[in-house]
Design an enzyme around this catalytic site. Sequence first.
Site, short mmCIF file in Angstrom:
data_model
loop_
_atom_site.label_atom_id
_atom_site.label_comp_id
_atom_site.label_asym_id
_atom_site.label_seq_id
_atom_site.Cartn_x
_atom_site.Cartn_y
_atom_site.Cartn_z
N PHE A 111 1.36 12.34 -7.79
CA PHE A 111 1.22 10.90 -6.98
C PHE A 111 0.53 11.13 -5.49
O PHE A 111 1.40 11.61 -4.61
CB PHE A 111 2.51 10.16 -6.80
CG PHE A 111 2.57 9.05 -6.25
CD1 PHE A 111 2.17 7.80 -6.90
CD2 PHE A 111 3.12 8.86 -4.93
CE1 PHE A 111 2.34 6.60 -6.48
CE2 PHE A 111 3.19 7.55 -4.62
CZ PHE A 111 2.99 6.44 -5.05
N GLU A 153 -5.62 -0.32 -9.61
CA GLU A 153 -6.26 0.05 -10.89
C GLU A 153 -5.87 1.38 -11.37
O GLU A 153 -6.40 1.85 -12.54
CB GLU A 153 -7.73 0.04 -10.77
CG GLU A 153 -8.25 -1.81 -10.80
CD GLU A 153 -7.78 -2.44 -9.56
OE1 GLU A 153 -7.69 -3.62 -9.58
OE2 GLU A 153 -7.92 -1.60 -8.48
N HIS A 210 1.78 -8.07 0.52
CA HIS A 210 0.87 -7.62 -0.48
C HIS A 210 0.75 -6.11 -0.68
O HIS A 210 1.06 -5.99 -1.95
CB HIS A 210 -0.61 -8.08 -0.20
CG HIS A 210 -1.47 -7.79 -1.30
ND1 HIS A 210 -1.46 -8.34 -2.61
CD2 HIS A 210 -2.60 -7.04 -1.46
CE1 HIS A 210 -2.52 -8.11 -3.40
NE2 HIS A 210 -3.24 -7.14 -2.71
N GLU A 267 -1.15 -8.15 7.19
CA GLU A 267 -0.22 -9.26 7.75
C GLU A 267 0.79 -9.77 6.85
O GLU A 267 1.71 -10.40 7.23
CB GLU A 267 -1.28 -10.12 8.26
CG GLU A 267 -2.02 -9.65 9.52
CD GLU A 267 -3.03 -10.77 9.99
OE1 GLU A 267 -2.77 -12.02 9.41
OE2 GLU A 267 -3.74 -10.55 10.85
N THR A 268 0.49 -9.23 5.35
CA THR A 268 1.32 -9.93 4.53
C THR A 268 2.02 -8.82 3.85
O THR A 268 2.08 -7.75 4.01
CB THR A 268 0.42 -10.68 3.51
OG1 THR A 268 -0.15 -9.65 2.51
CG2 THR A 268 -0.27 -11.87 4.12
#
Length: 195
Positions: free
Chosen positions: A143, A84, A114, A111-112
């Site tokens: 940043f 967001e 994502h 674990e993924t």
Amino acid sequence: MDESYRSGRTPEPVGRRIIALGMDCDTRTIEPSPSNAPRRVAVVVSTYNQWITDALLSGALEAFDRASGSAGHVDVVRVPGTYELPAAAAACARTGRYGAVICLGCVIRGETSHDRYIAESVANGLQRIACGEHGNEPIAVGFGVLTVDNAEQAEARAGGAMGNKGAEAMDAALETASVLLVIESERSAGVNDRT
């Protein structure tokens, strides 16, 4: 022709001229100046992994205090997650109230894959805001988003052994804002000497 670029030597300045890479041209350097640093900034911070983002926020606020003293103002905008950050940063940039927007978040690999999608989306979104592609003028965007493998790496970069990336993001944004102000003031004054 100056061969310093091949030898690894730093080109030697010659008056206002610098001979580098075989070119001989007039140059001018625009550098950050503390006197040009913005006095009002927005810090957009994710509340996900809040024990880390709060430490990043503390570092950013301390850096702003060092740079501006008591003359500055910071608006802290909290969002639920790192994904967001660009939406809130774009909204802050469009107001025209801020000289810089600093974004702080923490994405820890799971674990993924994502985490990679979030990190890439956020980086691209914030870069587009910095370049003025969201209906705003170009603006300095700090940043301060950690993309790490584990909590230990995050803690090391949020005031631990690797420093505080929130403070570094604030410093970079203030310096960039200072440079953008000089460039914009010349544009506003009609300086357009391309010859």
